[in-house]
Design a protein around this motif. Structure first.
Motif, PDB file in Angstrom:
ATOM      1  N   TRP A 164      79.273 -17.984  76.169  1.00 56.25           N
ATOM      2  CA  TRP A 164      80.204 -17.202  76.978  1.00 56.25           C
ATOM      3  C   TRP A 164      81.432 -18.039  77.321  1.00 56.25           C
ATOM      4  N   SER A 165      82.614 -17.513  76.990  1.00 56.61           N
ATOM      5  CA  SER A 165      83.844 -18.256  77.231  1.00 56.61           C
ATOM      6  C   SER A 165      85.020 -17.287  77.305  1.00 56.61           C
ATOM      7  N   GLN A 166      85.766 -17.324  78.408  1.00 51.19           N
ATOM      8  CA  GLN A 166      86.955 -16.484  78.506  1.00 51.19           C
ATOM      9  C   GLN A 166      87.935 -16.802  77.389  1.00 51.19           C
ATOM     10  N   GLN A 167      88.048 -18.061  77.039  1.00 55.34           N
ATOM     11  CA  GLN A 167      88.970 -18.457  75.977  1.00 55.34           C
ATOM     12  C   GLN A 167      88.609 -17.786  74.655  1.00 55.34           C
ATOM     13  N   GLY A 172      89.601 -11.587  70.723  1.00 55.20           N
ATOM     14  CA  GLY A 172      88.746 -10.515  70.230  1.00 55.20           C
ATOM     15  C   GLY A 172      87.339 -10.617  70.792  1.00 55.20           C
ATOM     16  N   ASN A 173      86.539  -9.605  70.515  1.00 53.46           N
ATOM     17  CA  ASN A 173      85.177  -9.563  71.038  1.00 53.46           C
ATOM     18  C   ASN A 173      84.203 -10.246  70.088  1.00 53.46           C
ATOM     19  N   TYR A 174      83.259 -10.974  70.642  1.00 46.60           N
ATOM     20  CA  TYR A 174      82.235 -11.615  69.820  1.00 46.60           C
ATOM     21  C   TYR A 174      80.838 -11.418  70.414  1.00 46.60           C
ATOM     22  N   VAL A 175      80.736 -10.570  71.442  1.00 43.81           N
ATOM     23  CA  VAL A 175      79.451 -10.294  72.082  1.00 43.81           C
ATOM     24  C   VAL A 175      79.152  -8.804  71.943  1.00 43.81           C
ATOM     25  N   ALA A 184      73.510  -4.171  89.229  1.00 44.54           N
ATOM     26  CA  ALA A 184      74.425  -4.500  90.321  1.00 44.54           C
ATOM     27  C   ALA A 184      75.785  -4.931  89.780  1.00 44.54           C
ATOM     28  N   SER A 185      75.783  -5.717  88.709  1.00 44.56           N
ATOM     29  CA  SER A 185      77.045  -6.161  88.103  1.00 44.56           C
ATOM     30  C   SER A 185      77.756  -5.005  87.426  1.00 44.56           C
ATOM     31  N   TRP A 186      76.988  -4.150  86.724  1.00 43.43           N
ATOM     32  CA  TRP A 186      77.555  -2.940  86.118  1.00 43.43           C
ATOM     33  C   TRP A 186      78.271  -2.110  87.172  1.00 43.43           C
ATOM     34  N   LYS A 187      77.638  -1.932  88.307  1.00 42.20           N
ATOM     35  CA  LYS A 187      78.231  -1.138  89.384  1.00 42.20           C
ATOM     36  C   LYS A 187      79.455  -1.821  89.960  1.00 42.20           C
ATOM     37  N   GLN A 188      79.389  -3.140  90.103  1.00 37.50           N
ATOM     38  CA  GLN A 188      80.507  -3.891  90.690  1.00 37.50           C
ATOM     39  C   GLN A 188      81.790  -3.715  89.889  1.00 37.50           C
ATOM     40  N   VAL A 189      81.678  -3.664  88.550  1.00 37.59           N
ATOM     41  CA  VAL A 189      82.879  -3.562  87.718  1.00 37.59           C
ATOM     42  C   VAL A 189      83.207  -2.120  87.327  1.00 37.59           C
ATOM     43  N   GLY A 190      82.453  -1.161  87.872  1.00 33.02           N
ATOM     44  CA  GLY A 190      82.771   0.240  87.602  1.00 33.02           C
ATOM     45  C   GLY A 190      82.199   0.791  86.321  1.00 33.02           C
ATOM     46  N   GLY A 191      81.182   0.134  85.779  1.00 30.38           N
ATOM     47  CA  GLY A 191      80.516   0.643  84.587  1.00 30.38           C
ATOM     48  C   GLY A 191      81.365   0.514  83.330  1.00 30.38           C
ATOM     49  N   TYR A 192      80.966   1.269  82.313  1.00 30.50           N
ATOM     50  CA  TYR A 192      81.690   1.277  81.039  1.00 30.50           C
ATOM     51  C   TYR A 192      82.825   2.290  81.104  1.00 30.50           C
ATOM     52  N   ASP A 202      85.835  -4.243  76.493  1.00 32.16           N
ATOM     53  CA  ASP A 202      86.419  -4.012  77.803  1.00 32.16           C
ATOM     54  C   ASP A 202      85.430  -4.348  78.922  1.00 32.16           C
ATOM     55  N   PHE A 203      84.158  -4.000  78.716  1.00 34.27           N
ATOM     56  CA  PHE A 203      83.151  -4.279  79.745  1.00 34.27           C
ATOM     57  C   PHE A 203      82.988  -5.776  79.959  1.00 34.27           C
ATOM     58  N   TRP A 204      82.924  -6.547  78.883  1.00 36.21           N
ATOM     59  CA  TRP A 204      82.798  -8.005  79.030  1.00 36.21           C
ATOM     60  C   TRP A 204      84.031  -8.581  79.722  1.00 36.21           C
ATOM     61  N   CYS A 205      85.209  -8.056  79.377  1.00 32.60           N
ATOM     62  CA  CYS A 205      86.431  -8.537  80.036  1.00 32.60           C
ATOM     63  C   CYS A 205      86.419  -8.201  81.521  1.00 32.60           C
ATOM     64  N   LYS A 206      85.860  -7.048  81.881  1.00 32.53           N
ATOM     65  CA  LYS A 206      85.768  -6.688  83.299  1.00 32.53           C
ATOM     66  C   LYS A 206      84.842  -7.639  84.046  1.00 32.53           C
ATOM     67  N   LEU A 207      83.771  -8.083  83.400  1.00 37.04           N
ATOM     68  CA  LEU A 207      82.908  -9.078  84.035  1.00 37.04           C
ATOM     69  C   LEU A 207      83.685 -10.359  84.307  1.00 37.04           C
ATOM     70  N   ILE A 208      84.466 -10.785  83.321  1.00 39.31           N
ATOM     71  CA  ILE A 208      85.271 -12.003  83.486  1.00 39.31           C
ATOM     72  C   ILE A 208      86.272 -11.820  84.617  1.00 39.31           C
ATOM     73  N   ASP A 209      86.949 -10.684  84.645  1.00 39.90           N
ATOM     74  CA  ASP A 209      87.934 -10.424  85.696  1.00 39.90           C
ATOM     75  C   ASP A 209      87.302 -10.472  87.087  1.00 39.90           C
ATOM     76  N   ALA A 210      86.023 -10.082  87.170  1.00 41.78           N
ATOM     77  CA  ALA A 210      85.312 -10.068  88.453  1.00 41.78           C
ATOM     78  C   ALA A 210      84.682 -11.419  88.781  1.00 41.78           C
ATOM     79  N   GLY A 211      84.860 -12.396  87.902  1.00 41.27           N
ATOM     80  CA  GLY A 211      84.289 -13.716  88.136  1.00 41.27           C
ATOM     81  C   GLY A 211      82.791 -13.776  87.909  1.00 41.27           C
ATOM     82  N   LEU A 212      82.266 -12.867  87.089  1.00 35.71           N
ATOM     83  CA  LEU A 212      80.835 -12.816  86.825  1.00 35.71           C
ATOM     84  C   LEU A 212      80.507 -13.548  85.527  1.00 35.71           C
ATOM     85  N   GLU A 213      79.292 -14.058  85.445  1.00 30.32           N
ATOM     86  CA  GLU A 213      78.878 -14.871  84.310  1.00 30.32           C
ATOM     87  C   GLU A 213      77.791 -14.179  83.489  1.00 30.32           C
ATOM     88  N   ALA A 214      77.917 -14.285  82.186  1.00 31.28           N
ATOM     89  CA  ALA A 214      76.851 -13.896  81.262  1.00 31.28           C
ATOM     90  C   ALA A 214      76.383 -15.150  80.545  1.00 31.28           C
TER      91      ALA A 214
END
Length: 256
Positions: A164-167, A172-175, A184-192, A202-214
Protein backbone atom coordinates in the motif's frame (compact mmCIF):
# COMPACT_ATOMS: atom_id res chain seq x y z
CA UNK A 1 -36.36 -10.17 6.37
CA UNK A 2 -38.91 -10.97 3.68
CA UNK A 3 -40.37 -9.54 0.50
CA UNK A 4 -39.55 -6.07 -0.79
CA UNK A 5 -37.39 -3.82 1.38
CA UNK A 6 -35.88 -0.39 0.86
CA UNK A 7 -32.45 0.84 1.88
CA UNK A 8 -30.94 4.32 1.78
CA UNK A 9 -34.41 5.64 1.03
CA UNK A 10 -34.19 4.70 -2.62
CA UNK A 11 -32.78 1.26 -3.44
CA UNK A 12 -35.58 -1.30 -3.60
CA UNK A 13 -34.64 -4.93 -2.96
CA UNK A 14 -36.52 -8.16 -3.30
CA UNK A 15 -35.41 -10.73 -0.72
CA UNK A 16 -35.23 -13.98 -2.67
CA UNK A 17 -33.65 -16.30 -0.11
CA UNK A 18 -32.60 -16.10 3.52
CA UNK A 19 -31.49 -18.72 6.01
CA UNK A 20 -30.07 -18.03 9.46
CA UNK A 21 -28.20 -20.77 11.29
CA UNK A 22 -26.71 -18.54 13.99
CA UNK A 23 -28.81 -15.59 15.13
CA UNK A 24 -26.01 -14.41 17.42
CA UNK A 25 -22.92 -13.06 15.66
CA UNK A 26 -19.57 -14.66 16.47
CA UNK A 27 -16.66 -12.33 17.33
CA UNK A 28 -14.81 -13.47 14.21
CA UNK A 29 -17.80 -13.32 11.84
CA UNK A 30 -16.92 -12.33 8.26
CA UNK A 31 -19.38 -11.33 5.55
CA UNK A 32 -18.65 -12.35 1.97
CA UNK A 33 -20.41 -9.92 -0.38
CA UNK A 34 -20.90 -11.37 -3.86
CA UNK A 35 -21.92 -9.01 -6.66
CA UNK A 36 -23.86 -10.83 -9.37
CA UNK A 37 -24.89 -9.62 -12.82
CA UNK A 38 -25.36 -12.10 -15.70
CA UNK A 39 -22.66 -14.46 -14.41
CA UNK A 40 -24.65 -17.67 -14.13
CA UNK A 41 -21.89 -19.63 -15.88
CA UNK A 42 -19.30 -18.69 -13.24
CA UNK A 43 -21.39 -18.37 -10.09
CA UNK A 44 -21.33 -21.98 -8.84
CA UNK A 45 -17.53 -22.24 -8.93
CA UNK A 46 -17.22 -18.88 -7.18
CA UNK A 47 -19.58 -19.85 -4.37
CA UNK A 48 -17.98 -23.27 -3.99
CA UNK A 49 -14.70 -21.56 -3.08
CA UNK A 50 -16.51 -19.52 -0.42
CA UNK A 51 -18.07 -22.63 1.13
CA UNK A 52 -14.63 -24.30 1.17
CA UNK A 53 -13.04 -21.62 3.36
CA UNK A 54 -11.11 -22.81 6.40
CA UNK A 55 -12.65 -19.96 8.36
CA UNK A 56 -15.94 -21.17 9.80
CA UNK A 57 -18.00 -18.14 10.79
CA UNK A 58 -19.22 -16.67 7.52
CA UNK A 59 -22.27 -14.71 6.42
CA UNK A 60 -22.86 -14.88 2.67
CA UNK A 61 -24.73 -12.06 0.93
CA UNK A 62 -25.39 -12.28 -2.81
CA UNK A 63 -26.68 -9.14 -4.50
CA UNK A 64 -28.17 -9.76 -7.94
CA UNK A 65 -28.12 -6.44 -9.79
CA UNK A 66 -31.22 -7.27 -11.88
CA UNK A 67 -29.55 -9.85 -14.13
CA UNK A 68 -31.44 -9.98 -17.42
CA UNK A 69 -29.44 -12.11 -19.87
CA UNK A 70 -29.25 -15.47 -18.11
CA UNK A 71 -30.61 -17.40 -15.13
CA UNK A 72 -28.19 -15.95 -12.55
CA UNK A 73 -30.92 -15.46 -9.97
CA UNK A 74 -32.24 -19.01 -10.29
CA UNK A 75 -28.69 -20.42 -10.13
CA UNK A 76 -27.97 -18.45 -6.96
CA UNK A 77 -31.20 -19.58 -5.33
CA UNK A 78 -30.60 -23.23 -6.17
CA UNK A 79 -27.03 -23.11 -4.89
CA UNK A 80 -28.13 -21.53 -1.62
CA UNK A 81 -30.94 -24.05 -1.19
CA UNK A 82 -28.34 -26.82 -1.37
CA UNK A 83 -25.49 -25.14 0.51
CA UNK A 84 -26.91 -22.33 2.62
CA UNK A 85 -26.62 -24.39 5.80
CA UNK A 86 -22.82 -23.93 5.62
CA UNK A 87 -23.16 -20.27 6.59
CA UNK A 88 -24.19 -18.47 9.76
CA UNK A 89 -26.48 -16.50 7.48
CA UNK A 90 -27.14 -16.82 3.76
CA UNK A 91 -28.97 -14.01 2.00
CA UNK A 92 -29.90 -13.45 -1.64
CA UNK A 93 -31.39 -10.12 -2.65
CA UNK A 94 -32.21 -8.67 -6.04
CA UNK A 95 -32.23 -5.02 -7.05
CA UNK A 96 -35.58 -4.05 -8.53
CA UNK A 97 -33.64 -2.38 -11.35
CA UNK A 98 -30.03 -2.39 -12.42
CA UNK A 99 -28.05 -0.07 -10.14
CA UNK A 100 -24.47 -0.76 -11.16
CA UNK A 101 -21.50 -2.34 -9.42
CA UNK A 102 -20.97 0.39 -6.83
CA UNK A 103 -24.52 0.13 -5.52
CA UNK A 104 -24.43 -3.69 -5.54
CA UNK A 105 -21.45 -3.53 -3.20
CA UNK A 106 -22.99 -0.78 -1.08
CA UNK A 107 -26.16 -2.86 -0.70
CA UNK A 108 -24.18 -5.81 0.64
CA UNK A 109 -22.26 -3.63 3.09
CA UNK A 110 -25.49 -2.07 4.32
CA UNK A 111 -27.03 -5.50 4.94
CA UNK A 112 -23.94 -7.04 6.56
CA UNK A 113 -23.97 -8.00 10.26
CA UNK A 114 -20.18 -8.04 10.63
CA UNK A 115 -17.57 -5.31 10.39
CA UNK A 116 -15.19 -7.28 8.12
CA UNK A 117 -16.69 -7.61 4.62
CA UNK A 118 -14.92 -9.47 1.83
CA UNK A 119 -15.78 -8.12 -1.63
CA UNK A 120 -16.09 -10.75 -4.35
CA UNK A 121 -17.45 -10.57 -7.89
CA UNK A 122 -19.30 -13.66 -9.07
CA UNK A 123 -16.76 -14.58 -11.76
CA UNK A 124 -13.80 -14.77 -9.37
CA UNK A 125 -12.61 -17.31 -6.80
CA UNK A 126 -10.67 -17.50 -3.53
CA UNK A 127 -8.34 -20.08 -2.01
CA UNK A 128 -9.32 -21.81 1.27
CA UNK A 129 -7.02 -19.67 3.47
CA UNK A 130 -8.13 -16.33 2.03
CA UNK A 131 -10.65 -15.20 4.64
CA UNK A 132 -8.66 -16.34 7.67
CA UNK A 133 -5.46 -14.64 6.49
CA UNK A 134 -7.13 -11.35 5.56
CA UNK A 135 -9.27 -11.28 8.70
CA UNK A 136 -6.16 -11.24 10.85
CA UNK A 137 -5.10 -7.99 9.19
CA UNK A 138 -8.48 -6.36 9.84
CA UNK A 139 -8.40 -7.50 13.46
CA UNK A 140 -4.98 -5.84 13.74
CA UNK A 141 -6.65 -2.49 13.06
CA UNK A 142 -6.27 -2.03 9.30
CA UNK A 143 -9.12 -0.57 7.26
CA UNK A 144 -8.69 -3.11 4.47
CA UNK A 145 -6.56 -6.10 3.54
CA UNK A 146 -5.80 -7.55 0.12
CA UNK A 147 -3.56 -10.24 -1.35
CA UNK A 148 -1.70 -11.03 -4.51
CA UNK A 149 -3.88 -12.25 -7.38
CA UNK A 150 -3.63 -15.21 -9.67
CA UNK A 151 -5.07 -14.50 -13.12
CA UNK A 152 -6.78 -17.48 -14.71
CA UNK A 153 -9.12 -18.20 -17.61
CA UNK A 154 -8.06 -16.52 -20.85
CA UNK A 155 -4.81 -15.36 -19.22
CA UNK A 156 -2.66 -17.22 -16.72
CA UNK A 157 -0.17 -15.12 -14.81
CA UNK A 158 0.63 -13.48 -11.50
CA UNK A 159 -1.32 -10.37 -10.55
CA UNK A 160 -0.10 -6.82 -10.03
CA UNK A 161 -0.80 -6.15 -6.34
CA UNK A 162 1.89 -4.55 -4.21
CA UNK A 163 2.36 -2.87 -0.84
CA UNK A 164 0.00 0.00 0.00
CA UNK A 165 1.46 3.33 -1.09
CA UNK A 166 -0.13 6.66 -2.01
CA UNK A 167 2.76 7.25 -4.39
CA UNK A 168 1.98 4.05 -6.30
CA UNK A 169 -1.65 5.05 -6.68
CA UNK A 170 -0.76 8.40 -8.28
CA UNK A 171 -0.45 6.94 -11.78
CA UNK A 172 -3.14 4.26 -11.63
CA UNK A 173 -4.79 1.49 -9.65
CA UNK A 174 -2.93 -1.66 -8.67
CA UNK A 175 -5.24 -3.05 -5.96
CA UNK A 176 -8.24 -5.11 -7.05
CA UNK A 177 -11.65 -4.87 -5.38
CA UNK A 178 -11.24 -8.48 -4.18
CA UNK A 179 -10.31 -7.48 -0.65
CA UNK A 180 -11.56 -7.48 2.93
CA UNK A 181 -12.80 -4.08 4.04
CA UNK A 182 -13.91 -2.81 7.44
CA UNK A 183 -17.55 -1.74 7.28
CA UNK A 184 -16.71 1.15 9.61
CA UNK A 185 -14.11 2.41 7.12
CA UNK A 186 -16.52 1.89 4.20
CA UNK A 187 -19.06 4.02 6.03
CA UNK A 188 -16.50 6.67 6.97
CA UNK A 189 -15.61 7.34 3.32
CA UNK A 190 -19.19 7.16 2.05
CA UNK A 191 -19.03 3.74 0.43
CA UNK A 192 -18.44 3.08 -3.26
CA UNK A 193 -19.23 5.80 -5.81
CA UNK A 194 -20.29 5.05 -9.42
CA UNK A 195 -17.25 5.90 -11.53
CA UNK A 196 -17.74 4.25 -14.94
CA UNK A 197 -15.71 1.21 -13.99
CA UNK A 198 -13.18 2.95 -11.73
CA UNK A 199 -15.19 2.46 -8.54
CA UNK A 200 -12.43 0.41 -6.94
CA UNK A 201 -9.68 2.92 -7.71
CA UNK A 202 -11.81 5.75 -6.38
CA UNK A 203 -12.60 3.80 -3.20
CA UNK A 204 -8.92 3.18 -2.43
CA UNK A 205 -8.17 6.86 -3.07
CA UNK A 206 -10.96 7.81 -0.65
CA UNK A 207 -9.32 5.66 2.03
CA UNK A 208 -6.05 7.51 1.44
CA UNK A 209 -7.79 10.89 1.57
CA UNK A 210 -9.31 9.88 4.93
CA UNK A 211 -5.91 8.86 6.31
CA UNK A 212 -6.89 5.20 6.49
CA UNK A 213 -4.51 2.30 5.94
CA UNK A 214 -4.85 -0.94 4.01
CA UNK A 215 -2.36 -3.79 4.18
CA UNK A 216 -0.98 -6.11 1.52
CA UNK A 217 -0.70 -9.81 2.32
CA UNK A 218 1.99 -11.08 -0.10
CA UNK A 219 0.37 -14.45 -0.73
CA UNK A 220 -1.74 -15.73 -3.62
CA UNK A 221 -5.13 -15.96 -1.93
CA UNK A 222 -7.47 -14.76 -4.68
CA UNK A 223 -8.10 -15.78 -8.29
CA UNK A 224 -9.15 -13.21 -10.90
CA UNK A 225 -10.88 -14.69 -13.94
CA UNK A 226 -9.94 -13.04 -17.22
CA UNK A 227 -12.64 -13.33 -19.89
CA UNK A 228 -14.28 -11.26 -22.58
CA UNK A 229 -16.52 -9.31 -20.19
CA UNK A 230 -14.17 -9.03 -17.20
CA UNK A 231 -12.90 -5.65 -16.05
CA UNK A 232 -9.54 -6.13 -17.78
CA UNK A 233 -11.24 -6.71 -21.15
CA UNK A 234 -13.73 -3.83 -21.12
CA UNK A 235 -13.71 -0.06 -21.20
CA UNK A 236 -12.99 -0.12 -17.46
CA UNK A 237 -9.33 -0.47 -18.35
CA UNK A 238 -9.56 2.36 -20.89
CA UNK A 239 -11.41 5.13 -19.11
CA UNK A 240 -11.98 8.16 -21.30
CA UNK A 241 -10.68 11.60 -20.50
CA UNK A 242 -13.82 12.69 -18.67
CA UNK A 243 -13.41 9.92 -16.09
CA UNK A 244 -9.76 10.76 -15.62
CA UNK A 245 -10.66 14.41 -15.08
CA UNK A 246 -13.31 13.39 -12.58
CA UNK A 247 -10.81 11.27 -10.67
CA UNK A 248 -8.25 14.07 -10.53
CA UNK A 249 -10.95 16.50 -9.42
CA UNK A 250 -11.91 14.17 -6.58
CA UNK A 251 -8.29 13.34 -5.69
CA UNK A 252 -6.02 16.22 -6.77
CA UNK A 253 -2.84 14.36 -5.84
CA UNK A 254 -3.36 11.91 -8.72
CA UNK A 255 -1.22 12.24 -11.86
CA UNK A 256 -3.36 10.68 -14.62
Amino acid sequence: MTGLIQIDGAVVLDVIFESVRDAATAPDLVTVAVSLFNYERFLGKCLDTVSQQLHQHIDLIIVDDASDQDDSLRAAQEWLSANGHRFARALLVRHARNQGLAQARNTAFTLSRSDPVFVLDADNQIYPRALSRLLGMIQAGNSAAYSQLEFFGEEKRLGYADFWSQQKFRRGNYVDAMAMVSKASWKQVGGYTPMDGWEDYDFWCKLIDAGLEAVFVPEILCRYRVHSSSMLRTDTARADESVRMQMVSRHPWLDL
